[in-house]
Write a protein that holds these residues in place. Structure first.
Motif, PDB file in Angstrom:
ATOM      1  N   PRO A  35       0.841  -1.206   0.000  1.00 48.30           N
ATOM      2  CA  PRO A  35       0.000   0.000   0.000  1.00 48.30           C
ATOM      3  C   PRO A  35       0.871   1.250   0.000  1.00 48.30           C
ATOM      4  O   PRO A  35       1.872   1.325   0.702  1.00 48.30           O
ATOM      5  CB  PRO A  35      -0.797  -0.113   1.308  1.00 48.30           C
ATOM      6  N   GLY A  36       0.494   2.238  -0.790  1.00 52.77           N
ATOM      7  CA  GLY A  36       1.220   3.500  -0.794  1.00 52.77           C
ATOM      8  C   GLY A  36       1.083   4.203   0.542  1.00 52.77           C
ATOM      9  O   GLY A  36       0.089   4.013   1.269  1.00 52.77           O
ATOM     10  N   ILE A  37       2.052   5.049   0.864  1.00 58.37           N
ATOM     11  CA  ILE A  37       2.045   5.685   2.183  1.00 58.37           C
ATOM     12  C   ILE A  37       0.841   6.611   2.353  1.00 58.37           C
ATOM     13  O   ILE A  37       0.231   6.656   3.434  1.00 58.37           O
ATOM     14  CB  ILE A  37       3.373   6.432   2.443  1.00 58.37           C
ATOM     15  N   ASN A  38       0.435   7.324   1.307  1.00 56.33           N
ATOM     16  CA  ASN A  38      -0.742   8.187   1.422  1.00 56.33           C
ATOM     17  C   ASN A  38      -2.010   7.367   1.620  1.00 56.33           C
ATOM     18  O   ASN A  38      -2.921   7.777   2.357  1.00 56.33           O
ATOM     19  CB  ASN A  38      -0.870   9.084   0.195  1.00 56.33           C
ATOM     20  N   LEU A  39      -2.070   6.219   0.981  1.00 53.94           N
ATOM     21  CA  LEU A  39      -3.203   5.314   1.162  1.00 53.94           C
ATOM     22  C   LEU A  39      -3.260   4.821   2.602  1.00 53.94           C
ATOM     23  O   LEU A  39      -4.330   4.788   3.224  1.00 53.94           O
ATOM     24  CB  LEU A  39      -3.074   4.137   0.196  1.00 53.94           C
ATOM     25  N   SER A  40      -2.104   4.472   3.148  1.00 59.06           N
ATOM     26  CA  SER A  40      -2.041   4.007   4.535  1.00 59.06           C
ATOM     27  C   SER A  40      -2.452   5.110   5.507  1.00 59.06           C
ATOM     28  O   SER A  40      -3.191   4.869   6.472  1.00 59.06           O
ATOM     29  CB  SER A  40      -0.619   3.534   4.861  1.00 59.06           C
ATOM     30  N   MET A  41      -1.977   6.324   5.259  1.00 60.94           N
ATOM     31  CA  MET A  41      -2.324   7.445   6.131  1.00 60.94           C
ATOM     32  C   MET A  41      -3.809   7.768   6.069  1.00 60.94           C
ATOM     33  O   MET A  41      -4.445   8.067   7.081  1.00 60.94           O
ATOM     34  CB  MET A  41      -1.504   8.672   5.754  1.00 60.94           C
ATOM     35  N   ASP A  42      -4.372   7.694   4.868  1.00 59.39           N
ATOM     36  CA  ASP A  42      -5.789   7.981   4.715  1.00 59.39           C
ATOM     37  C   ASP A  42      -6.629   6.943   5.452  1.00 59.39           C
ATOM     38  O   ASP A  42      -7.627   7.292   6.104  1.00 59.39           O
ATOM     39  CB  ASP A  42      -6.154   8.001   3.230  1.00 59.39           C
TER      40      ASP A  42
END
Length: 261
Positions: free
Chosen positions: A153-160
């Motif tokens: 998972p991309g980091i922005n996806l994880s943060m979201d």
């Protein structure tokens, strides 16, 4: 001049290239419903602002991980520039490298484009990390063959996901904790910065270590994508950062396929 179009899950990059040089690049959010006319109006305005006549575009190439965009992007090339675009991965398209997978059609076009560019610019076994909606790790053999890879998972996806699932956690930017603060958070934001950023650095370093151990040889690690420069500054696991790797690959593939044709 070549119009190179790189379609990702989040953004589309349009680049105007002359020879090996990228003259202009513009980015728009990916929307499968956007029409050829909408692309045309937007792109022509940007070209006019940069004094680039429409007639300078003589050929085009598209690499897309969102198949629904292809119809309208082909329409853009045909209607507004009068060219028939090459589409990476279409029948008859030559990658110029062996794809050592049971089902080569499963591989995203962007990952193979990156492999082509990385092999052209670096020697030996390679690992290409692309920081996008997903973070991908792709393994390229010393002979240029595509060996497979890893999708995380991309980091922005994880943060979201963290922000949406935890009611009391705020939305934060992707950045390391402030200088002088360690990994142990002294507040909610600090703790989140540490977990997200250093946790992702740990993911990068751990996967690179496992991959190189599995291939049995040291590998040069090249990073691309929007967050590549940030992570490249904070881990020795990344040896080179190239934000334009995908466009460089499209330039090479366009030249090779037009010569073959």
């Amino acid at each position: 001049m070549l119009l190179a179009i790189d379609v990702g899950n989040t953004n589309i990059v349009f680049a105007l290239c002359e020879g090996a040089e990228i003259r202009h690049r513009w980015r728009i959010s990916t929307d499968a419903a956007r029409t050829a006319d909408e692309y045309g109006v937007w792109l022509h305005q940007l070209m006019a602002m940069n004094d680039v006549p429409r007639a300078t575009v003589t050929h085009a190439i598209i690499a897309s991980v969102v198949p629904q965009t292809l119809f309208n992007l082909r329409g853009l090339a045909r209607k507004y520039f009068g060219v028939e675009p090459l589409v990476a991965g279409a029948p008859g398209f030559a990658w110029g490298l062996p794809i050592r997978l049971p089902n080569p059609a499963e591989v995203g076009a962007d990952r193979l484009v990156n492999a082509v560019a990385a092999h052209a610019e670096h020697d030996g076994p390679l690992v290409v990390i692309d920081f996008g909606t997903a973070t991908t790790f792709d393994v390229v053999a010393a002979d240029g063959g595509y060996e497979g890879g890893v999708i995380a998972p991309g980091i922005n996806l994880s943060m979201d996901a963290l922000y949406r699932a935890a009611a009391r956690l705020p939305r934060i930017a992707v950045e390391p904790p402030p200088e002088g603060q360690g990994a142990i958070g002294k507040g909610t934001v600090h703790a989140m910065q540490s977990g997200v950023f250093w946790g992702y650095v740990g993911l990068i370093e751990g996967l690179v270590e496992r991959i190189t151990r599995e291939i049995g040889a040291p590998a040069t690690v090249i990073a691309t994508g929007g967050l590549a420069p940030l992570f490249g500054r904070h881990t020795g696991a990344i040896h080179a950062v190239d934000p334009d790797l995908t466009i460089k690959g499209l330039i090479r593939l366009d030249a090779a396929n037009r010569v073959a044709a």
